[in-house]
Design a protein around this motif. Structure first.
Motif, PDB file in Angstrom:
ATOM      1  N   THR A  69       0.857  -1.356  -0.380  1.00 40.98           N
ATOM      2  CA  THR A  69       0.336   0.294   0.130  1.00 40.98           C
ATOM      3  C   THR A  69       1.402   1.157   0.075  1.00 40.98           C
ATOM      4  OG1 THR A  69      -1.757  -1.097   1.266  1.00 40.98           O
ATOM      5  CG2 THR A  69      -1.686   1.023   1.474  1.00 40.98           C
ATOM      6  N   PRO A  70       0.426   2.193  -1.096  1.00 44.68           N
ATOM      7  CA  PRO A  70       1.696   3.607  -0.645  1.00 44.68           C
ATOM      8  C   PRO A  70       0.815   4.064   0.703  1.00 44.68           C
ATOM      9  CG  PRO A  70       0.252   3.607  -3.044  1.00 44.68           C
ATOM     10  CD  PRO A  70       0.054   2.236  -2.448  1.00 44.68           C
ATOM     11  N   CYS A  71       2.405   4.541   1.528  1.00 48.18           N
ATOM     12  CA  CYS A  71       1.239   4.521   2.832  1.00 48.18           C
ATOM     13  C   CYS A  71       2.396   6.442   3.259  1.00 48.18           C
ATOM     14  CB  CYS A  71       2.178   3.606   3.572  1.00 48.18           C
ATOM     15  SG  CYS A  71       3.898   3.637   4.100  1.00 48.18           S
ATOM     16  N   TRP A  72       3.106   6.625   2.202  1.00 46.34           N
ATOM     17  CA  TRP A  72       3.657   8.071   2.946  1.00 46.34           C
ATOM     18  C   TRP A  72       4.250   8.803   1.802  1.00 46.34           C
ATOM     19  CZ3 TRP A  72       3.006  10.256   7.145  1.00 46.34           C
ATOM     20  CH2 TRP A  72       4.125  11.600   7.418  1.00 46.34           C
ATOM     21  N   VAL A  73       4.728  10.237   1.686  1.00 43.77           N
ATOM     22  CA  VAL A  73       4.645  10.651   0.531  1.00 43.77           C
ATOM     23  C   VAL A  73       6.328  11.421   1.301  1.00 43.77           C
ATOM     24  CG1 VAL A  73       3.250  11.081  -1.449  1.00 43.77           C
ATOM     25  CG2 VAL A  73       3.415  12.171  -0.339  1.00 43.77           C
ATOM     26  N   SER A  74       7.003  12.007   0.488  1.00 42.08           N
ATOM     27  CA  SER A  74       7.870  12.812   1.774  1.00 42.08           C
ATOM     28  C   SER A  74       9.340  13.964   0.075  1.00 42.08           C
ATOM     29  CB  SER A  74       8.880  11.901   2.581  1.00 42.08           C
ATOM     30  OG  SER A  74       9.892  12.597   2.434  1.00 42.08           O
ATOM     31  N   LEU A  75       9.285  14.870   0.997  1.00 41.61           N
ATOM     32  CA  LEU A  75       9.369  15.971  -0.198  1.00 41.61           C
ATOM     33  C   LEU A  75      10.751  15.894   0.162  1.00 41.61           C
ATOM     34  CD1 LEU A  75       9.195  17.682  -2.669  1.00 41.61           C
ATOM     35  CD2 LEU A  75       8.928  19.775  -0.587  1.00 41.61           C
ATOM     36  N   MET A  76      12.015  15.972  -0.601  1.00 41.87           N
ATOM     37  CA  MET A  76      13.474  16.362  -0.258  1.00 41.87           C
ATOM     38  C   MET A  76      13.728  17.792  -1.716  1.00 41.87           C
ATOM     39  SD  MET A  76      14.716  14.392   1.238  1.00 41.87           S
ATOM     40  CE  MET A  76      13.738  14.191   2.571  1.00 41.87           C
ATOM     41  N   THR A  77      14.207  18.506  -0.699  1.00 46.21           N
ATOM     42  CA  THR A  77      14.628  20.093  -1.525  1.00 46.21           C
ATOM     43  C   THR A  77      14.685  20.674  -1.010  1.00 46.21           C
ATOM     44  OG1 THR A  77      13.043  22.188  -1.164  1.00 46.21           O
ATOM     45  CG2 THR A  77      12.407  21.542   0.824  1.00 46.21           C
ATOM     46  N   ASP A  78      15.890  21.674  -1.482  1.00 48.78           N
ATOM     47  CA  ASP A  78      16.823  22.517  -1.022  1.00 48.78           C
ATOM     48  C   ASP A  78      16.389  24.210  -0.284  1.00 48.78           C
ATOM     49  OD1 ASP A  78      16.008  23.745  -3.174  1.00 48.78           O
ATOM     50  OD2 ASP A  78      17.417  23.915  -4.177  1.00 48.78           O
ATOM     51  N   ASP A  79      15.231  24.035  -0.079  1.00 41.39           N
ATOM     52  CA  ASP A  79      14.222  25.438   0.792  1.00 41.39           C
ATOM     53  C   ASP A  79      13.162  24.425   1.667  1.00 41.39           C
ATOM     54  OD1 ASP A  79      13.412  27.539   2.134  1.00 41.39           O
ATOM     55  OD2 ASP A  79      12.574  28.445  -0.170  1.00 41.39           O
ATOM     56  N   VAL A  90      -4.166  -4.215  -3.987  1.00 39.20           N
ATOM     57  CA  VAL A  90      -4.027  -4.284  -2.128  1.00 39.20           C
ATOM     58  C   VAL A  90      -5.920  -4.715  -2.041  1.00 39.20           C
ATOM     59  CG1 VAL A  90      -3.512  -4.122  -0.483  1.00 39.20           C
ATOM     60  CG2 VAL A  90      -2.401  -3.299  -1.888  1.00 39.20           C
ATOM     61  N   ASP A  91      -5.618  -6.280  -2.261  1.00 38.73           N
ATOM     62  CA  ASP A  91      -7.033  -7.456  -1.284  1.00 38.73           C
ATOM     63  C   ASP A  91      -7.999  -6.225  -2.441  1.00 38.73           C
ATOM     64  OD1 ASP A  91      -6.207  -7.064   1.006  1.00 38.73           O
ATOM     65  OD2 ASP A  91      -6.695  -5.384   2.040  1.00 38.73           O
ATOM     66  N   GLY A  92      -7.124  -6.679  -3.684  1.00 42.90           N
ATOM     67  CA  GLY A  92      -8.627  -6.366  -4.317  1.00 42.90           C
ATOM     68  C   GLY A  92      -8.413  -4.861  -5.687  1.00 42.90           C
ATOM     69  N   ARG A  93      -8.159  -3.861  -4.719  1.00 44.99           N
ATOM     70  CA  ARG A  93      -8.429  -2.839  -5.402  1.00 44.99           C
ATOM     71  C   ARG A  93      -7.347  -2.211  -5.953  1.00 44.99           C
ATOM     72  NH1 ARG A  93      -7.197   0.538  -1.023  1.00 44.99           N
ATOM     73  NH2 ARG A  93      -6.735  -0.165   0.620  1.00 44.99           N
ATOM     74  N   PRO A  94      -7.414  -1.376  -6.793  1.00 44.12           N
ATOM     75  CA  PRO A  94      -6.391  -0.402  -7.291  1.00 44.12           C
ATOM     76  C   PRO A  94      -5.424   0.415  -5.796  1.00 44.12           C
ATOM     77  CG  PRO A  94      -7.818   0.638  -8.314  1.00 44.12           C
ATOM     78  CD  PRO A  94      -8.225  -1.234  -7.413  1.00 44.12           C
ATOM     79  N   VAL A  95      -4.434   0.784  -5.955  1.00 43.32           N
ATOM     80  CA  VAL A  95      -3.959   1.288  -4.757  1.00 43.32           C
ATOM     81  C   VAL A  95      -3.051   2.325  -5.034  1.00 43.32           C
ATOM     82  CG1 VAL A  95      -4.248  -0.057  -3.315  1.00 43.32           C
ATOM     83  CG2 VAL A  95      -2.483  -0.095  -4.021  1.00 43.32           C
ATOM     84  N   ALA A  96      -2.558   2.051  -7.093  1.00 48.84           N
ATOM     85  CA  ALA A  96      -1.453   2.574  -7.514  1.00 48.84           C
ATOM     86  C   ALA A  96      -1.030   2.457  -9.240  1.00 48.84           C
ATOM     87  CB  ALA A  96       0.133   2.410  -7.179  1.00 48.84           C
TER      88      ALA A  96
END
Length: 249
Positions: free
Chosen positions: A12-22, A176-182
């Protein structure tokens, strides 16, 4: 008696994270655009904060320690064993750039790249299980891989994450569990850009959000248009970090 650890289902996609210089600029931009507040994140991740929506964590923002690293969002997938999953990445032709490493008591993570070079993360949640995508404005709504080799990507993620991959009208979907997650799609619009996972955030009005992004110093890469999941637009933050917004209301 040890505490019970509850994780999202494997794959399951469970998190998103941004890497930035500001980081201060990113906090100001995304805080205004998506209604986020911020709190400190795990110390092992350096200068890193968690974005919160209604008090609940929805995303991470940090400063890259690698000179020249592009400003970008990374999608993380829930796994039961980050070390085992990282080994599967290597066995399937991908690379592991970071970890696996422990993020205090929050969980265990690794950052990897698939066979085409698209970067993604693995997250073995402990105290912080992550957050599943949903329609709430301001939170992650959908993850989609743009790649020149959708068939190869489908084989890779099916093997690494241990989830079924089904063909769709425009490519494929991780189930996942039969449903689209990504989604996995052949990215004709890459136009020289490397393959990547695209983060979509839910918004109540995609047109208003696109206009506000410009007012805050961002750019509209592709204006609001209909998609199978609803009206969407592709945007860039002031430092060039690409993301999409998806109207879910």
């Amino acid at each position: 008696m040890p505490a019970l650890t509850i994780r999202l289902a494997q794959g399951t996609p469970c998190w998103v994270s941004l890497m930035t210089d500001d980081l201060p600029g990113a906090r100001e931009f995304y805080g205004d655009l998506l209604g986020w507040t911020f709190s400190p994140g795990p110390g092992q991740l350096g200068d890193y904060v968690r974005a919160r929506l209604g008090g609940e964590p929805v995303a991470g923002l940090g400063v890259s320690s690698v000179a020249g690293f592009p400003v970008q969002w990374t999608t993380y997938f829930a796994v039961d064993d980050a070390d085992r999953s990282a080994q599967l990445v290597r066995e399937c032709g991908g690379t592991v750039a970071v970890g696996p490493l422990q993020a205090e008591r929050a969980g265990r993570l690794a950052i990897a790249a698939d066979v085409s070079g698209a970067v993604f993360g693995l997250w073995q949640g402990e105290e912080h299980p992550g957050r599943e995508a949903g329609p709430q404005p301001g939170g992650p709504a959908w993850a989609e891989l743009l790649t020149p080799d959708a068939d190869g990507a489908a084989v890779f993620y099916r093997s690494v994450l241990g989830v079924p991959v089904a063909e769709t009208g425009g490519g494929a979907a991780l189930l996942v569990d039969g449903r689209p997650v990504a989604g996995v799609r052949r990215g004709a619009e890459l136009r020289g850009h490397p393959p990547r996972w695209r983060t979509h955030f839910a918004v109540a009005d995609v047109d208003l959000t696109a206009r506000r992004a410009v007012e805050l110093g961002g750019r509209v890469l592709v204006g609001p248009q209909p998609t199978p999941r609803g009206p969407a637009a592709r945007l860039a933050d002031p430092r060039g970090g690409h993301f999409s917004v998806l109207q879910t209301g």
